[in-house]
Design an enzyme around this catalytic site. Structure first.
Site, PDB file in Angstrom:
ATOM      1  N   LYS A 295     -10.411  37.270 -17.521  1.00 47.78           N
ATOM      2  CA  LYS A 295     -10.224  35.821 -17.683  1.00 47.78           C
ATOM      3  C   LYS A 295     -10.009  35.514 -19.163  1.00 47.78           C
ATOM      4  CE  LYS A 295     -12.422  31.380 -16.407  1.00 47.78           C
ATOM      5  NZ  LYS A 295     -13.601  30.744 -15.764  1.00 47.78           N
TER       6      LYS A 295
ATOM      7  N   SER B  75     -12.678  26.999 -12.255  1.00 45.39           N
ATOM      8  CA  SER B  75     -11.729  27.268 -13.316  1.00 45.39           C
ATOM      9  C   SER B  75     -11.125  28.676 -13.287  1.00 45.39           C
ATOM     10  CB  SER B  75     -12.405  27.067 -14.676  1.00 45.39           C
ATOM     11  OG  SER B  75     -13.412  28.036 -14.892  1.00 45.39           O
TER      12      SER B  75
ATOM     13  N   SER C  61     -17.223  27.794 -10.955  1.00 50.07           N
ATOM     14  CA  SER C  61     -15.904  28.327 -11.325  1.00 50.07           C
ATOM     15  C   SER C  61     -15.624  29.756 -10.890  1.00 50.07           C
ATOM     16  CB  SER C  61     -15.712  28.236 -12.840  1.00 50.07           C
ATOM     17  OG  SER C  61     -15.482  26.912 -13.222  1.00 50.07           O
TER      18      SER C  61
END
Lengths: 95, 493
Positions: free
Chosen positions: B78, B159, B183
């Site tokens: 990420k 997210s 998330s």
């Protein structure tokens, strides 16, 4: 509680975010919508409750008082938008 | 020969060790999948050469008999984790071009364990969002589509939307996520994959771009529970550089996996039956209860009375912490600088932050600044922290009668891009089932349970006691075995 145009300008200034008149116009109802929803927390009786400070019990550790880094000036400055002679530079702040 | 991109973490690790294929073959296959999936926009930066270099090292290590736990396994990272010499942006314009001179603890652990990096995955800007529509680098598209001929682009959740999309599309076998209010779990549910947020403090936050420090926690996302356990073992661990890191040994979660839940009591919190929840989600929840009973667990009804106050408390605490954490983006030390003609230092700060932050980030900074400002601090922030104490206490009381909780992960299946992006509140409500756990710092995971009538994945959430990731993983595995979830998105990209 709700915010008006002047309050939005004030908090934007505190947060160091430049805002245009149109943006303020749009933000006032948007922030009030969110703040109005948050108001429901006022219903909860918290008179005998301590605010949360740590979700998992933990002790703050102390480490030995020794230098653990240094001598990395170039790495620190590597991503600076503007660096000169080993320093960060900013617009003039003293007349 | 097996299509290598159909293999998960454990299968790659074991097959590589057994000599079924080389690490270079694996890395090349995934590099090709990544390069062919631009339409999903799951990556901000692709790093095929880094994946190949790690693979070549793994091939050498296999020849010399010095294999590491993740040798031969390529993963996605990420773009919230600082990676040395590879651009790290948090999906923001203000950090565009930022090239860290250091490695985050969690990513460093994964590389030391032998994993290779396929690229940096897209996300909501500064991890603020539930649909991956706030990224400066564009929306991530879910590989899933509705089965009624509608080709509308769907949200991969957020997210960690680049992570979920890339795993569901088999561009990576597993990847890192971070979870502040859901998330990891909500995007996992939206895309039919698994993901676990461990107990707060298990994974070091050092080198992760900070959003809300008392809530932020890294965790793995992958196609199944075992793969999550493997990755988590290689991400967790004490780090003296993070003051909230827990100084505890990392359990051997994979080795201890068991689907025998005899003696475990599963709590069903009545407050999670919210109005307007689709009947299919309610039905899946019932099904999940039956699966856990079948695995030997006892079901008990519990109450978490302050659940409804979790979201409003979160939307005070998280923006408050964000407004403080994001004060560091000043146009001086790194990232964007916007210096209008004749501007002084204060003007430069304001112009830089106006140009560098997206609308949702600004909205949260302003709310955070407001709730922390003189005269409002007690009414908002202190009250929210007191409510947070009550939410954590609800869980503590539930643990008197149960060992874990089962709930849906999200109140809906994946929605279409643009369907909620004009209404911040509607978007926030998507995290209704995930936020309470975050506020209490507890471990929780989402596993796929089935499909809705439109053929979209639905997830079940398992919440555990602090530090009891093992029971969470075990219950997840028990559901996984019984759900037999094998659906995948048809390739259109």
């Amino acid at each position: 509680m709700s915010v008006d145009h002047a309050t939005v300008r004030k908090i934007a200034s505190l947060a160091r975010i430049a805002v245009t008149d149109d943006q303020v116009e749009a933000m006032v109802p948007e922030l009030n919508n969110i703040l109005g929803w948050i108001e429901q927390l006022g219903e909860v009786d918290t008179s005998a409750v301590q605010p949360m400070t740590a979700v998992i019990p933990n002790v703050l550790r102390l480490r030995d008082d020794v230098v653990t880094d240094g001598d990395v000036r170039d790495a620190v400055l590597k991503n600076a938008p503007q660096a000169e002679q080993g320093f960060f530079t900013v617009p003039k702040v003293i007349e | 020969m097996t299509n290598l991109t159909d293999l998960g973490i454990a299968a790659i690790r074991d097959g590589f060790k057994a000599g079924d294929f080389t690490a270079r073959d694996v890395a090349s296959a995934f590099n090709e999948a990544v390069a062919g999936a631009k339409a999903l926009n799951a990556f901000i930066v692709e790093t095929p050469e880094i994946a190949l270099a790690a693979a070549d090292q793994a091939d050498k290590d296999r020849a010399s008999g010095s294999l590491k736990p993740l040798s031969g396994v390529p993963i996605g990272m990420k773009d919230l984790f600082a990676t040395k010499d590879v651009q790290t942006t948090a999906a923001s314009h203000i950090l565009e071009g930022f090239v860290p001179q250091y490695e985050s603890t969690v990513s460093g652990k994964l590389w030391n364990a032998g994993a290779g990096m396929l690229g940096k995955l897209n996300l909501d800007q500064f991890a603020m969002g539930s649909s991956n529509e706030t990224s400066f680098f564009g929306n991530v598209i879910s590989p899933w589509r509705r089965n009624n001929g509608d080709t509308a682009a769907l949200a991969p959740g957020g997210s960690s939307g680049g992570t979920s999309s890339a795993i569901a599309a088999r561009l990576v076998p597993g990847a890192t996520g971070t979870d502040t209010g859901g998330s990891i779990r909500q995007p996992a549910a939206f895309t039919g994959i698994s993901g676990i947020k461990p107990t707060y403090g298990r994974c070091s936050r050092w080198g992760i771009v900070a959003f809300a420090s008392s809530l932020d926690q890294a965790g793995p996302m992958a196609r199944d529970v075992r793969d999550c356990a493997i990755l988590l073992e290689n991400m967790a661990g004490f780090d003296p550089k993070d003051s909230t890191s827990l100084d505890l040994p990392v359990p051997n979660w994979e080795a201890a996996l068991s689907t025998d839940l005899k003696g475990k009591r599963v709590g069903i919190p009545k407050e999670y039956r919210v109005d307007g929840m689709p009947a299919e989600i309610d039905a899946l929840w019932e099904q999940g209860i039956n699966w856990l009973k079948d695995a030997g667990a006892e079901i008990v009804n519990v109450s978490l009375p302050h659940t409804q106050y979790a979201l409003p408390a979160y939307y005070i605490i998280a923006p408050a912490e964000a407004s403080s954490n994001l004060a560091r983006y000043d146009g001086v030390r790194y990232g964007l600088r916007d210096l209008p003609d004749g501007a002084n230092l204060q003007d430069m700060y304001a112009a830089t932050r106006a140009a560098g932050f997206g609308d949702e980030v600004k909205r949260r900074i302003l709310i955070g600044t407001y709730v922390l400002s003189a005269g409002f601090y007690d009414a908002y922030y202190t009250q929210a922290q007191k409510v947070r104490t009550l939410i954590a206490r609800d869980f503590d009381q539930a643990w008197e009668t149960c060992d874990l909780l089962l709930t849906p992960t999200a109140p809906s299946a994946a929605f279409g891009l643009g369907e909620k992006s004009d209404d911040p509140l509607a978007m926030y409500l998507n995290d209704v089932f995930t936020v309470p756990t975050s506020l209490a710092g507890l471990p929780a995971m989402s596993v796929p349970g089935g499909l809705d009538a439109l053929g979209l994945p639905l997830g079940l959430q398992i919440i555990g006691k602090a530090l009891d990731e093992q029971t969470v993983l075990n219950a997840g595995l028990a559901i996984e075995e019984r759900a037999g979830f094998t659906a995948r998105a048809d390739k259109w990209w």
